[in-house]
Motif scaffolding. Structure first.
Motif, PDB file in Angstrom:
ATOM      1  N   ASN A 184       1.120  -1.158  -0.416  1.00 36.81           N
ATOM      2  CA  ASN A 184       0.161  -0.292  -0.093  1.00 36.81           C
ATOM      3  C   ASN A 184       0.602   1.301   0.356  1.00 36.81           C
ATOM      4  OD1 ASN A 184       0.846   0.318   2.621  1.00 36.81           O
ATOM      5  ND2 ASN A 184      -1.093  -0.316   3.825  1.00 36.81           N
ATOM      6  N   SER A 185      -0.020   2.510   0.519  1.00 36.03           N
ATOM      7  CA  SER A 185       1.385   3.769   0.291  1.00 36.03           C
ATOM      8  C   SER A 185       2.114   3.502   1.259  1.00 36.03           C
ATOM      9  CB  SER A 185      -0.233   5.027   0.442  1.00 36.03           C
ATOM     10  OG  SER A 185      -0.661   4.803   1.958  1.00 36.03           O
ATOM     11  N   LYS A 191      -2.055   2.694  -7.783  1.00 32.50           N
ATOM     12  CA  LYS A 191      -1.727   3.912  -6.664  1.00 32.50           C
ATOM     13  C   LYS A 191      -2.077   4.984  -5.349  1.00 32.50           C
ATOM     14  CE  LYS A 191       1.597   7.989  -6.023  1.00 32.50           C
ATOM     15  NZ  LYS A 191       2.048   9.367  -6.773  1.00 32.50           N
ATOM     16  N   ARG A 230      -3.193   7.378   0.122  1.00 39.09           N
ATOM     17  CA  ARG A 230      -3.012   7.090   1.678  1.00 39.09           C
ATOM     18  C   ARG A 230      -3.628   7.367   2.233  1.00 39.09           C
ATOM     19  NH1 ARG A 230       1.846   7.442   5.518  1.00 39.09           N
ATOM     20  NH2 ARG A 230       3.533   7.525   4.127  1.00 39.09           N
ATOM     21  N   SER A 262      -7.387   3.841   3.927  1.00 37.79           N
ATOM     22  CA  SER A 262      -5.353   3.529   4.369  1.00 37.79           C
ATOM     23  C   SER A 262      -6.121   1.608   4.552  1.00 37.79           C
ATOM     24  CB  SER A 262      -5.394   3.869   5.471  1.00 37.79           C
ATOM     25  OG  SER A 262      -6.601   3.782   6.266  1.00 37.79           O
ATOM     26  N   ASP A 322      -2.531  -1.556  -2.452  1.00 34.24           N
ATOM     27  CA  ASP A 322      -2.537  -1.276  -4.153  1.00 34.24           C
ATOM     28  C   ASP A 322      -2.118  -2.410  -4.976  1.00 34.24           C
ATOM     29  OD1 ASP A 322      -1.765   1.345  -3.380  1.00 34.24           O
ATOM     30  OD2 ASP A 322       0.472   0.705  -3.646  1.00 34.24           O
TER      31      ASP A 322
END
Length: 513
Positions: A134-135, A167, A170, A189, A193
């Motif tokens: 993830n972010s 992408k 966040r 959150s 991705d």
RNA sequence: GGUCCGUUCGUCUAGGGGUUAGGACAGUAGAUUUUCAUUCUACCAACAGGGGUUCGAUUCCCCUACGGACUACCA
């Protein structure tokens, strides 16, 4: 809101036989389409080549057709957006992934499966509540966000395997309105991705699904609740692709649960509890052993499609009135997504059976006769359509499934080879035998072979013997059918014919004394 | 574990701030039926728990419990 053409789609994966829950999803899509004068589309989502199962697509088509769910456009029927199979649409998806990359909403990721495993293991060891790409974690991975531009280009040029990932921001609240659940809000959150393009060049479900729904101008997405968690991701995709204004409305259907215990209804439950979870019989291979398997189907188990459809429609939806019996047309009239319930439904075989009995009794004899005729043919017994209709006519009140006809109506074609011992012990005696013998003698001369005439003749004969009809009736049935229960006795005799009845009576009298 | 979704008779469900909480399936009993089945009648049986809000909550809000889904280069 501007008026929009209603276009819904049912989009199964050909990974096996269509599950009964899938049939319900298809049904609700179909009902909504018809209700709103829209179009029902069938799209095959076969982006996972590893899970392809031969015959599954044909099964889906056949199952839907059997249920009376008509496809207006799509796989099997064609249409303006062909092809309707994602593997055949493969070249179309890449451009959208590229667009996402160009716009900064997606990126290349070169991580190997081992590296991904290592990352998850690391996260788990660090007690990260939700290990995912993830972010945060993408900063430590090998992707076009972390690698220098020239290195990325070099990897690409060298043909290094890669995937394209979305992408996901966040910190962002993603919200959408579900027609059944209202507003659903998820924080970005919690979304990882997701891979959009796999290393084999195929899109994943998520990308293909959104691209196709957009291209096919889908107005409503009605699917199972298992998709609810990924809906925020889909909303993000619509947004990043610039399609948010035409994003379809979502409706996530409650799941179908096991009849006992808890959990999603599965194939194994059907085997365990003895009822089908598939519309049609399915011959497949066991995933583990490779052994051939046979899964029961509603059709083969003797369910009428109208009964299955009616039953399924009520699993998660109801019209708000006391009416329970609905034809497909009536369902279309009454259906609305707003009345679909939020909570999951347990599967109830009793109710399914009840619906089937109801439809069986409502079915014209002419349409039921073939079931009996089929079983007779298997046993090498000839029978006219007219006689079969007569028999199913008197039998249909007492059976649950068409295949019961043969078992229950056997005696119409074969003289009994045994008699109900309990009944004999209780009611058979010399007087009864004499009365029955007398009836046998009188029968060939019967003026009328209709039930009424046979009954009058019986009453006269028995009374002439100094007995009451009630004392002999039960044994009459037993002598003729071998059993103690059945439909109206004189109707039965009429179908059999006086000659056959007389013959059987003589046999019984001779056998039982 | 985390995120999200859910929770009315055994099951499918209706309902909704004040109701004897309604119907259907199943179960039980009775009537009808020569019998069995059908049919008819009756009975049985539910708002997960705790806090609020309110004159009043099963209904609205919060918490807990429980259940489920998801958490893959599967869909």
């Amino acid at each position: 809101m501007t008026e929009r053409k209603v276009r819904v789609r049912f989009a199964p994966s050909p990974t096996g036989p269509l599950h009964i829950g899938g049939v319900r999803t298809a049904l609700y899509n179909f009902l909504l389409a018809r209700k709103l004068g829209g179009t029902m589309i069938l799209r095959i989502e076969d982006t996972d080549q590893n899970r392809f199962v031969p015959g599954a697509e044909a099964y889906i088509l056949e199952a839907l057709a059997w249920c009376g769910i008509v496809i207006d456009e799509g796989q099997g029927v064609g249409g303006p957006h062909a092809p309707y199979k994602q593997s055949e649409r493969k070249p179309m998806y890449r451009a959208y992934a590229d667009q996402l990359i160009a716009d900064g909403f997606a990126y290349y990721a070169f991580d190997t499966p081992d590296e991904l495993d290592a990352m998850r293991a690391r996260l788990q060891a660090a007690k990260v509540p939700n290990p995912q790409y993830n972010s945060i974690t993408r900063a430590q991975m090998r992707n076009s966000l972390t690698l220098p531009e020239d290195e990325v280009q070099a990897l690409l040029d060298a043909g290094t395997p890669y995937v394209i990932r979305l992408k996901v921001p966040r910190k962002e609240e993603i919200r959408f309105q579900d027609m059944i659940r209202g507003w659903v809000v998820v924080h970005s959150s919690a979304v990882d991705d997701k891979v959009l393009m796999k290393s084999d060049g195929m899109p994943t479900y998520h990308l293909a699904n959104i691209v196709d729904d957009h291209l096919m101008d889908i107005s409503h997405v009605i699917r199972g609740e298992e998709w609810l968690p990924s809906a925020p991701l889909h909303v993000l995709l619509y947004r990043y692709l610039g399609w948010e204004s035409t994003m379809p409305q979502f409706a996530h259907l409650p799941l179908l649960l096991k009849p006992d215990g808890t959990g999603k209804l599965s194939k194994r439950d059907g085997d365990r509890l003895g009822f089908p979870v598939f519309p049609l019989e399915w011959r497949g291979l066991d995933a583990d052993t490779g052994e051939p398997t046979l899964s029961r189907g509603y059709r083969e188990d003797g369910y009428l499609p109208a009964a299955l459809v009616n039953f399924l429609a009520f699993l998660g939806w109801n019209p708000g009135t006391a009416q329970e019996i609905f034809s497909m047309d009536e369902l279309i009239q009454a259906f609305s997504i707003e009345r679909v319930s939020k909570s999951p439904a347990k599967f109830d075989q009793n109710k399914a059976k009840w619906f089937n009995e109801h439809y069986l009794r409502a079915q014209p004899n002419a349409e039921l006769a073939p079931y009996l005729l089929g079983a007779l043919a298997e046993h090498g017994i000839a029978c006219t359509q007219a006689k079969a209709e007569q028999i199913v006519g008197v039998m249909k009140e007492r059976v649950s499934f068409p295949q019961d006809f043969w078992q229950e109506a056997k005696y119409f074609f074969q003289a009994p080879d045994a008699y109900d011992e309990q009944a004999v012990a209780k009611k058979w005696n010399p007087q009864v035998a004499a009365a029955l013998a007398a009836y046998a003698e009188a029968l060939p001369g019967a003026a009328a072979a209709a039930a009424e005439g046979l009954k009058n003749l019986f009453n006269q004969t028995v009374e002439a013997q100094g007995m009451k009809p009630g004392q002999v009736l039960q044994m009459l049935r037993m002598a003729v059918t071998g059993g103690a229960a059945g439909p109206d006795l004189f109707e039965t005799l009429a179908i059999l014919g006086p000659g056959e009845v007389a013959q059987r009576l003589r046999t019984a009298v001779a056998t039982l004394g």
